[in-house]
Design a protein around this motif. Structure first.
Motif, short mmCIF file in Angstrom:
data_model
loop_
_atom_site.label_atom_id
_atom_site.label_comp_id
_atom_site.label_asym_id
_atom_site.label_seq_id
_atom_site.Cartn_x
_atom_site.Cartn_y
_atom_site.Cartn_z
N LEU A 1 7.93 6.10 0.65
CA LEU A 1 6.69 6.87 0.71
C LEU A 1 6.87 8.17 -0.06
N ARG B 1 4.04 -5.30 -10.26
CA ARG B 1 3.64 -4.78 -8.95
C ARG B 1 2.42 -5.56 -8.46
N ALA C 1 -0.62 -5.08 -5.44
CA ALA C 1 -1.28 -4.40 -4.32
C ALA C 1 -2.04 -5.43 -3.50
N PRO D 1 -1.95 7.60 -6.07
CA PRO D 1 -2.20 6.66 -4.97
C PRO D 1 -2.43 5.23 -5.45
N GLU D 2 -3.00 5.07 -6.62
CA GLU D 2 -3.24 3.72 -7.14
C GLU D 2 -1.98 3.02 -7.61
N THR E 1 0.36 2.56 -5.51
CA THR E 1 0.83 1.93 -4.28
C THR E 1 0.79 0.42 -4.41
N GLN F 1 8.53 -1.90 -1.38
CA GLN F 1 7.23 -1.26 -1.20
C GLN F 1 7.27 0.18 -1.69
N THR G 1 4.66 3.44 -1.65
CA THR G 1 3.41 3.96 -1.12
C THR G 1 3.26 5.41 -1.56
N SER H 1 0.95 8.69 -1.21
CA SER H 1 -0.10 9.31 -0.40
C SER H 1 -0.81 10.39 -1.20
#
Length: 123
Positions: free
Chosen positions: A11, A38, A40, A88-89, A91, A118, A120, A122
């Motif tokens: 994160l 990747r 999503a 954020p995109e 992620t 993963q 992420t 924020s």
């Protein structure tokens, strides 16, 4: 055969950086071109970056051009993805993969895949 294991996900706040690693087993690592993809939730797997077997040629997806950098260390049988200015995109679950094809951006051209890590971001 090549086995791939990704690490380094986590994160991070928007604007931050992460470095992903993909460790490969097998003595044949240096014969493969490598890529990062990747995916999503609810979206198709997207090409992120690729690197030729020698490491001398790299190419990127439009959405990460200028922010991400792919590299490899054949002696350590590892490929890296340095990610900066994260959004954020960005992620998604990030996968590394191996291919015998050059300039490969289609997931179908890759034969070996890791389990994913993963990332992420924020806001």
């Amino acid at each position: 055969q090549v086995q791939l294991v990704e690490s380094g996900g986590g994160l991070v706040q928007a604007g931050g950086s992460l470095r992903l690693s993909c460790a490969a087993s097998g003595r044949t690592f240096s014969i493969y071109n490598m890529g990062w993809f990747r995916q999503a939730p609810g979206k198709e797997r997207e090409f992120v970056a690729g690197i030729r077997r020698s490491g001398g040629d790299t190419f990127y997806g439009d959405s990460v051009q200028g922010r991400f950098s792919i590299s490899r260390d054949n002696a350590k049988t590892t490929v890296y993805l340095q990610m900066t200015s994260l959004k954020p995109e960005d992620t998604a679950v990030y996968y590394c993969a191996a291919t015998i094809y050059g300039q490969a951006v289609n997931p179908k051209e890759y034969v070996y895949w890791g389990q994913g890590t993963q990332v992420t971001v924020s806001s």
